[in-house]
Structures are given as structure tokens and as C-alpha cells.
Write a protein that holds these residues in place. Structure first.
Motif, PDB file in Angstrom:
ATOM      1  N   THR A  37       6.651  48.185  39.899  1.00 20.53           N
ATOM      2  CA  THR A  37       5.522  47.316  40.228  1.00 20.53           C
ATOM      3  C   THR A  37       5.177  47.441  41.711  1.00 20.53           C
ATOM      4  OG1 THR A  37       6.179  45.746  38.509  1.00 20.53           O
ATOM      5  CG2 THR A  37       4.697  44.926  40.218  1.00 20.53           C
ATOM      6  N   ASN A  38       3.889  47.460  42.004  1.00 25.46           N
ATOM      7  CA  ASN A  38       3.419  47.542  43.383  1.00 25.46           C
ATOM      8  C   ASN A  38       3.365  46.128  43.969  1.00 25.46           C
ATOM      9  OD1 ASN A  38       2.385  48.587  45.744  1.00 25.46           O
ATOM     10  ND2 ASN A  38       0.289  48.736  44.995  1.00 25.46           N
ATOM     11  N   TYR A  39       4.461  45.707  44.608  1.00 24.59           N
ATOM     12  CA  TYR A  39       4.573  44.346  45.108  1.00 24.59           C
ATOM     13  C   TYR A  39       3.851  44.150  46.437  1.00 24.59           C
ATOM     14  CZ  TYR A  39       8.348  43.699  41.710  1.00 24.59           C
ATOM     15  OH  TYR A  39       9.086  43.625  40.553  1.00 24.59           O
ATOM     16  N   ALA A  40       3.352  42.934  46.640  1.00 23.20           N
ATOM     17  CA  ALA A  40       2.802  42.548  47.936  1.00 23.20           C
ATOM     18  C   ALA A  40       3.965  42.282  48.886  1.00 23.20           C
ATOM     19  CB  ALA A  40       1.932  41.300  47.784  1.00 23.20           C
ATOM     20  N   ARG A  45       0.045  37.132  60.540  1.00 20.27           N
ATOM     21  CA  ARG A  45      -0.138  35.804  61.125  1.00 20.27           C
ATOM     22  C   ARG A  45      -1.615  35.437  61.174  1.00 20.27           C
ATOM     23  NH1 ARG A  45       3.937  34.950  66.298  1.00 20.27           N
ATOM     24  NH2 ARG A  45       5.904  35.083  65.137  1.00 20.27           N
ATOM     25  N   ARG A  46      -2.460  36.441  61.403  1.00 21.27           N
ATOM     26  CA  ARG A  46      -3.892  36.196  61.459  1.00 21.27           C
ATOM     27  C   ARG A  46      -4.409  35.866  60.068  1.00 21.27           C
ATOM     28  NH1 ARG A  46      -7.989  39.565  60.521  1.00 21.27           N
ATOM     29  NH2 ARG A  46      -6.570  41.353  60.511  1.00 21.27           N
ATOM     30  N   THR A  88       1.377  36.068  53.415  1.00 22.78           N
ATOM     31  CA  THR A  88       1.464  37.263  52.574  1.00 22.78           C
ATOM     32  C   THR A  88       0.073  37.775  52.195  1.00 22.78           C
ATOM     33  OG1 THR A  88       3.587  36.582  51.627  1.00 22.78           O
ATOM     34  CG2 THR A  88       2.322  38.204  50.389  1.00 22.78           C
ATOM     35  N   ILE A  89      -0.136  39.067  52.419  1.00 20.89           N
ATOM     36  CA  ILE A  89      -1.372  39.742  52.043  1.00 20.89           C
ATOM     37  C   ILE A  89      -1.153  40.427  50.697  1.00 20.89           C
ATOM     38  CG2 ILE A  89      -2.979  41.612  52.602  1.00 20.89           C
ATOM     39  CD1 ILE A  89      -3.369  39.296  54.442  1.00 20.89           C
ATOM     40  N   ILE A  90      -2.070  40.175  49.762  1.00 20.26           N
ATOM     41  CA  ILE A  90      -2.009  40.845  48.461  1.00 20.26           C
ATOM     42  C   ILE A  90      -3.228  41.754  48.377  1.00 20.26           C
ATOM     43  CG2 ILE A  90      -1.823  40.578  45.959  1.00 20.26           C
ATOM     44  CD1 ILE A  90      -1.247  37.511  48.074  1.00 20.26           C
ATOM     45  N   ARG A  91      -2.996  43.040  48.477  1.00 20.40           N
ATOM     46  CA  ARG A  91      -4.088  44.008  48.466  1.00 20.40           C
ATOM     47  C   ARG A  91      -4.542  44.263  47.027  1.00 20.40           C
ATOM     48  NH1 ARG A  91      -0.551  46.016  52.563  1.00 20.40           N
ATOM     49  NH2 ARG A  91      -1.584  46.120  54.615  1.00 20.40           N
ATOM     50  N   PRO A  92      -5.746  44.825  46.840  1.00 20.79           N
ATOM     51  CA  PRO A  92      -6.206  45.142  45.481  1.00 20.79           C
ATOM     52  C   PRO A  92      -5.171  45.973  44.724  1.00 20.79           C
ATOM     53  CG  PRO A  92      -8.016  45.397  47.017  1.00 20.79           C
ATOM     54  CD  PRO A  92      -6.787  45.126  47.855  1.00 20.79           C
ATOM     55  N   VAL A 191      -6.547  39.511  49.606  1.00 19.51           N
ATOM     56  CA  VAL A 191      -6.404  38.063  49.632  1.00 19.51           C
ATOM     57  C   VAL A 191      -5.113  37.736  50.361  1.00 19.51           C
ATOM     58  CG1 VAL A 191      -7.732  37.672  47.519  1.00 19.51           C
ATOM     59  CG2 VAL A 191      -5.247  37.983  47.377  1.00 19.51           C
ATOM     60  N   GLN A 192      -4.999  36.491  50.794  1.00 24.04           N
ATOM     61  CA  GLN A 192      -3.837  36.070  51.582  1.00 24.04           C
ATOM     62  C   GLN A 192      -3.346  34.716  51.095  1.00 24.04           C
ATOM     63  OE1 GLN A 192      -4.642  35.120  55.731  1.00 24.04           O
ATOM     64  NE2 GLN A 192      -2.690  35.997  56.372  1.00 24.04           N
ATOM     65  N   LEU A 193      -2.028  34.593  50.952  1.00 25.06           N
ATOM     66  CA  LEU A 193      -1.409  33.347  50.510  1.00 25.06           C
ATOM     67  C   LEU A 193      -0.707  32.687  51.687  1.00 25.06           C
ATOM     68  CD1 LEU A 193      -0.924  31.619  47.949  1.00 25.06           C
ATOM     69  CD2 LEU A 193       1.237  32.853  47.661  1.00 25.06           C
ATOM     70  N   LEU A 194      -1.109  31.464  51.998  1.00 23.04           N
ATOM     71  CA  LEU A 194      -0.482  30.689  53.060  1.00 23.04           C
ATOM     72  C   LEU A 194       0.316  29.553  52.447  1.00 23.04           C
ATOM     73  CD1 LEU A 194      -3.506  30.413  55.536  1.00 23.04           C
ATOM     74  CD2 LEU A 194      -1.710  32.140  55.489  1.00 23.04           C
TER      75      LEU A 194
END
Length: 277
Positions: A37-40, A45-46, A88-92, A191-194
Motif C-alpha cells: 500500500t502507498n501510505y501517506a 508544518r505549513r 500529515t499530507i495525503i497525496r493523490p 489534502v492534509q490532516l491536522l
């Protein structure tokens, strides 16, 4: 001594449960290796510029019958996990995995005893209370076009409601590492999860590079409690509603949970007007 063939191996005694749990962990490790699996895994920080949805939930429940010490410990556990998730950044095409991101909950890493559900009972356990975190993440993701790829349900009636009923106030189960919560970025943008905590609340925020075409709302229909035999259950249907951002028209209504949750608190605390025969 006779063994009831209808009884699961994990339900025989605590030792059998522990053996089954370790088996599940080993199987998931093998599956993770083979599935590739291609994990995020990237954290920034930005913050990405667009807020998709922001969700708050109480860190500490204060109600009759609830152990305050375990609630305070839960808050410690959630704060530790948030530090691993925040930014965490989750790319396409990437998948966010709760356990791949948070890692194993151990005393050595600072995790404490919180409430866990084992064999249908609420008991103390290391890392307990992280279902509060996974559930708040899940409710946030339901307000987006992202695809939930792994979801496990536990009771949505762990404690009496605090004020007005919030659909899906609990109910997302996680247990290292074979009971995971995962979602996939099936969109064309990052997308980004905070995830962070203030003094009393857990905050989860989903951000994106730009607005999505639709907005989303969670609704609940037919909510009530029902007695079945010697037990009570919370019953309802919970929907994810998608609205066109430009027109405000409903474009999709998806059933996300046909709720039938065993009440895990004192049934005498259920409001009488919410019980249906």
C-alpha cells in the motif's frame, strides 16, 4: 471439560483472546508487506490553504458511572497520537493508515491505561481511548469526497449523550494493528490532516489545496433506543449527504451506518422519551 463448538476461540478465556490478538497482528503485518500500500508518510508544518472541515470532540467525558482517571489517561493517549498525525499530507493515490502513522501503543512510549472494549466489556487497557480519535477523524473524512477504505464499528452508545445528540458521536474501532482505520485520497489534489488538543477538546481538521465541487453533511434518521431481551440498543440510520457547492442542491445521499449499538452504560440513564418498544 467440554468446549462449546459455537463459541469462538478468542471468547474461551483471556489467554485465548491474547493468542487470537497476536495472530491478528501477525496476519496484518504480512498483509501490509504483500499489499504494498502507498501510505501517506509526509508531514508539513505549513498548512494547506483551504479548510474542508473542522471537527471538535470532548477529550474528557464527565458523567455518572465514568471513571475519570481513565478519561484523563485517554487524553494523554490522544495527545501522543495527535503528535504523530498532525500535518500529515495525503497525496493523490495515497492511503492514510491510523496505525501506520501512530505506531504501537506501549508504556515505553508514554501511553497509559484508558477504556478499551474486550469481549463486549469496557476494561482498562494500554492506549485505551484512541477510538475517540479515530472516530473524530472518521466524522471529518465523511465531510469530504475522500474514500474510506477500512472501517470497523464498535458501540455508538459507550456513555450517555452530553447535551444534544451528535450522529456518530462514537463508534469507530481501532486496535493495534489489525483493526485499522484507513482512507484513500481519490482526488486530484493534496489534502492534509491536522490533529491537536487544547485543554478540553480534540480538534481534527482536513485541509486541501482548493475547494471541492461538493460540500457534505451528516444526518441521522429514526434515532431511538430499544430493549431487546435483557439489553438496550441505540438504533438509527446515518447518512452522508453531498450538496453541489454552487447550487446547494442535494446530489447524493449515502447510507454510511445502519446503527444497532449495544448500550454500554447504565440503561437507567437513557432518557425515557427516547425508548421505543
Amino acid at each position: 471439560m467440554f468446549w462449546n463448538k459455537d463459541k469462538l476461540f478468542c471468547d474461551i478465556n483471556p489467554t485465548c483472546y491474547a493468542i487470537s490478538e497476536q495472530k491478528g497482528i501477525c496476519i496484518r503485518h504480512i498483509q501490509n508487506f504483500l499489499n504494498k500500500t502507498n501510505y501517506a508518510e509526509t508531514r508539513f508544518r505549513r498548512k494547506l490553504p483551504n479548510v474542508v472541515y473542522h471537527q471538535e470532540s470532548h477529550l474528557i467525558k464527565r458523567a455518572p458511572g465514568i471513571d475519570l482517571t481513565l478519561q484523563l489517561n485517554k487524553a494523554v493517549n490522544i495527545r501522543l497520537a495527535c503528535k504523530k498525525i498532525n500535518g500529515t499530507i495525503i497525496r493523490p493515490g495515497e492511503t492514510f493508515s491510523f496505525w501506520h502513522t501512530v505506531g504501537k501503543t506501549t508504556k515505553r512510549r508514554g501511553f497509559k491505561d484508558g477504556r478499551v472494549i474486550v469481549q463486549g466489556k469496557l476494561i482498562p487497557g494500554i492506549g485505551g481511548g484512541l477510538c475517540n480519535l479515530s472516530n473524530t477523524i472518521h466524522r471529518t473524512i465523511l465531510h469530504s469526497p475522500l474514500e474510506v477504505t477500512e472501517f470497523h464499528q464498535h458501540s455508538d452508545a459507550l456513555a450517555p449523550d452530553e447535551g444534544k445528540r451528535v450522529p456518530f458521536s462514537s463508534g469507530t474501532s481501532v486496535n493495534y494493528n489489525y483493526i485499522d482505520y484507513r482512507f484513500r485520497n481519490n482526488t486530484a489534489q493534496n489534502v492534509q490532516l491536522l490533529a491537536w488538543c487544547d485543554e478540553e477538546n480534540l480538534n481534527i481538521e482536513l485541509r486541501s489545496e482548493r475547494e471541492f465541487p461538493n460540500t457534505y453533511k451528516i444526518s441521522e434518521e429514526g434515532h431511538h433506543f430499544r430493549k431487546e431481551g435483557d439489553k438496550f440498543f441505540r438504533v438509527s440510520k446515518i447518512y452522508k449527504n453531498a450538496y453541489d457547492r454552487a447550487s446547494g442542491e442535494l446530489v447524493e445521499k449515502e447510507l454510511v451506518l445502519d446503527n444497532h449499538s449495544e448500550v454500554m452504560f447504565d440503561p437507567s440513564l437513557i432518557p425515557a422519551d427516547q425508548i421505543k418498544v
